[in-house]
Design a protein around this motif. Structure first.
Motif, PDB file in Angstrom:
ATOM      1  N   UNK A 147       0.832  -1.190   0.000  1.00 40.28           N
ATOM      2  CA  UNK A 147       0.000   0.000   0.000  1.00 40.28           C
ATOM      3  C   UNK A 147       0.868   1.242   0.000  1.00 40.28           C
ATOM      4  N   UNK A 148       0.239   2.371   0.261  1.00 45.47           N
ATOM      5  CA  UNK A 148       0.913   3.657   0.178  1.00 45.47           C
ATOM      6  C   UNK A 148       0.781   4.421   1.494  1.00 45.47           C
ATOM      7  N   UNK A 149       1.908   4.903   2.010  1.00 51.04           N
ATOM      8  CA  UNK A 149       1.916   5.852   3.119  1.00 51.04           C
ATOM      9  C   UNK A 149       1.852   7.253   2.527  1.00 51.04           C
ATOM     10  N   UNK A 150       0.917   8.060   3.015  1.00 51.50           N
ATOM     11  CA  UNK A 150       0.843   9.473   2.632  1.00 51.50           C
ATOM     12  C   UNK A 150       1.339  10.282   3.818  1.00 51.50           C
ATOM     13  N   UNK A 151       2.495  10.943   3.635  1.00 48.18           N
ATOM     14  CA  UNK A 151       2.963  11.776   4.741  1.00 48.18           C
ATOM     15  C   UNK A 151       2.454  13.202   4.555  1.00 48.18           C
ATOM     16  N   UNK A 183      -6.173   1.603  -3.337  1.00 50.28           N
ATOM     17  CA  UNK A 183      -4.931   1.103  -2.772  1.00 50.28           C
ATOM     18  C   UNK A 183      -4.973   1.358  -1.271  1.00 50.28           C
ATOM     19  N   UNK A 184      -4.616   0.390  -0.441  1.00 48.34           N
ATOM     20  CA  UNK A 184      -4.599   0.640   1.008  1.00 48.34           C
ATOM     21  C   UNK A 184      -3.704   1.828   1.355  1.00 48.34           C
ATOM     22  N   UNK A 185      -4.153   2.649   2.292  1.00 50.53           N
ATOM     23  CA  UNK A 185      -3.433   3.860   2.661  1.00 50.53           C
ATOM     24  C   UNK A 185      -3.133   3.897   4.158  1.00 50.53           C
ATOM     25  N   UNK A 186      -1.944   4.401   4.478  1.00 46.67           N
ATOM     26  CA  UNK A 186      -1.575   4.829   5.823  1.00 46.67           C
ATOM     27  C   UNK A 186      -1.322   6.324   5.742  1.00 46.67           C
ATOM     28  N   UNK A 209      -4.139   2.269   8.418  1.00 45.41           N
ATOM     29  CA  UNK A 209      -3.574   2.638   9.711  1.00 45.41           C
ATOM     30  C   UNK A 209      -3.296   4.136   9.723  1.00 45.41           C
ATOM     31  N   UNK A 210      -3.104   4.654  10.924  1.00 46.48           N
ATOM     32  CA  UNK A 210      -2.597   6.004  11.132  1.00 46.48           C
ATOM     33  C   UNK A 210      -1.238   5.858  11.806  1.00 46.48           C
ATOM     34  N   UNK A 211      -0.227   6.546  11.268  1.00 48.36           N
ATOM     35  CA  UNK A 211       1.069   6.604  11.943  1.00 48.36           C
ATOM     36  C   UNK A 211       1.217   7.972  12.581  1.00 48.36           C
ATOM     37  N   UNK A 212       1.623   7.987  13.845  1.00 44.70           N
ATOM     38  CA  UNK A 212       1.657   9.242  14.580  1.00 44.70           C
ATOM     39  C   UNK A 212       2.787  10.164  14.130  1.00 44.70           C
ATOM     40  N   UNK A 268      -2.883   1.340  14.477  1.00 44.63           N
ATOM     41  CA  UNK A 268      -1.994   2.476  14.718  1.00 44.63           C
ATOM     42  C   UNK A 268      -0.535   2.042  14.616  1.00 44.63           C
ATOM     43  N   UNK A 269       0.276   2.950  14.081  1.00 42.99           N
ATOM     44  CA  UNK A 269       1.728   2.839  14.174  1.00 42.99           C
ATOM     45  C   UNK A 269       2.168   4.002  15.063  1.00 42.99           C
ATOM     46  N   UNK A 270       2.658   3.684  16.243  1.00 45.79           N
ATOM     47  CA  UNK A 270       3.002   4.706  17.225  1.00 45.79           C
ATOM     48  C   UNK A 270       4.485   5.023  17.087  1.00 45.79           C
ATOM     49  N   UNK A 271       4.785   6.184  16.563  1.00 38.31           N
ATOM     50  CA  UNK A 271       6.170   6.593  16.362  1.00 38.31           C
ATOM     51  C   UNK A 271       6.318   8.058  16.748  1.00 38.31           C
ATOM     52  N   UNK A 272       7.560   8.465  16.916  1.00 40.25           N
ATOM     53  CA  UNK A 272       7.853   9.835  17.314  1.00 40.25           C
ATOM     54  C   UNK A 272       8.197   9.898  18.789  1.00 40.25           C
TER      55      UNK A 272
END
Length: 337
Positions: A147-151, A183-186, A209-212, A268-272
């Motif tokens: 899938x695709x991560x959109x930052x 397409x699956x998105x994060x 998912x949501x990535x922090x 969730x993807x917990x980052x930062x």
């Protein structure tokens, strides 16, 4: 020998004393209820694939001289230890395949681990304006990504000398993208996290998912600001200290779940600002949604050299994480202070 060990104890007794100021108030230590962890892995489904550890290597690099080696080391580690990987921004290879090898990690990571491509919101907005969503489909397909991560990085683009102007609210662009391609998105931020209103709107979307990418870790807005002239740095420097921490964001999502019921986005993807396995254990345990944790800069530090350095680092991190699972419970009285 026992004699030598006892002598060591005498010599180290004073140095090993701990003070009340250093006490980790997040946990209650329960030594009576579990044996030492063994090597058994507790696999679970995340992003449609079985992973063997609640760990994620957040998007970092590509298109530079050492990027291929770094990404191959990371992809190899993901395959060995059983977790997922988000590529760095793939903008460089949208229309020019010169640096394709820096990102082409499917053969290295293998078919069973999550591998996600990555593009910025400004590039997505432009491609949709040009009705060229095929470029996105081709990118994800060519990389054999899941899938695709959109930052989402409005401050980074604003501070970056070469930055793009974002013309529409990112939420509108993301919604438009989901209408145009399947397409699956994060969706992730880039180092300052997100507030309650943004998180609520994202939870209402059928995202994977949501990535922090929360406040407290690598801040790409501040990174770009440091490349500016001194007058611009002085003017915008206060923005470097604005944002939400990973702990604040987990608490916010948990509160939103009580208000809104079943969200459409449920991972969730917990980052930062996640500095250690104890941070990751605390935050993933606290989350009411299935979650993994990411440590981008720490992994990058060990991924630039020989693979064995990264291998040793991750093996130790996962061993310590499993120890925490056995003996540490969340302290219900901890309030983040």
């Amino acid at each position: 020998m026992t004699k030598d060990r006892k002598l060591d104890h005498i010599q180290l007794a004073f140095d090993s004393q701990t003070g009340f100021a250093e006490q980790d108030q997040r946990f209650i230590y329960e030594p009576m209820l579990a044996a030492h962890p063994n090597d058994e892995e507790n696999s679970f489904l995340f992003l449609g694939k079985m992973i063997r550890a609640p760990f994620w290597v957040s998007s970092m690099t590509g298109g530079t001289g050492v990027a291929e080696k770094i990404n191959k080391n990371i992809a190899q580690a993901c395959r060995e230890f059983g977790f997922g990987m988000g590529l760095g921004s793939c903008r460089k290879i949208l229309f020019d395949k010169t640096h394709w090898a820096d990102f082409d990690m499917r053969d290295t990571i293998g078919p069973d681990q999550p591998l996600w491509a990555n593009l910025g919101i400004a590039q997505i907005e432009k491609l949709l304006q040009e009705k060229n969503e095929k470029a996105i489909i081709d990118l994800v397909g060519g990389l054999r990504a899941d899938g695709l991560i959109v930052h989402v990085n409005p401050l980074q683009e604003w501070f970056q000398p070469e930055g793009d102007h974002i013309e529409r609210p990112p939420l509108e662009t993301i919604t438009h993208l989901m209408e145009r391609i399947h397409i699956p998105l994060i969706v992730k931020e880039v180092g300052q996290g997100m507030g309650e209103d943004s998180l609520k709107r994202l939870l209402e979307l059928p995202l994977a998912a949501i990535e922090f990418a929360a406040y407290g870790g690598t801040n790409f807005s501040n990174l770009e600001l440091m490349r500016e002239d001194p007058a611009t740095q002085e003017m915008y420097q206060p923005f470097a200290f604005v944002g939400q921490t990973a702990y604040q964001m987990v608490k916010t999502v948990n509160r939103l779940l009580q208000q809104m019921g079943e969200p459409r986005c449920r991972q969730l993807i917990i980052s930062g600002g996640v500095k250690s396995y104890l941070d990751g254990y605390h935050l993933t345990s606290l989350s009411q949604l299935p979650a993994v944790y990411g440590m981008a800069s720490a992994v990058l530090k060990h991924a630039t050299g020989d693979y064995r350095e990264l291998q040793t680092y991750l093996k130790n991190q996962l061993k310590a994480f499993r120890l925490a699972q056995q003996y540490l419970k969340l302290n219900p009285e901890y309030d983040g202070t």
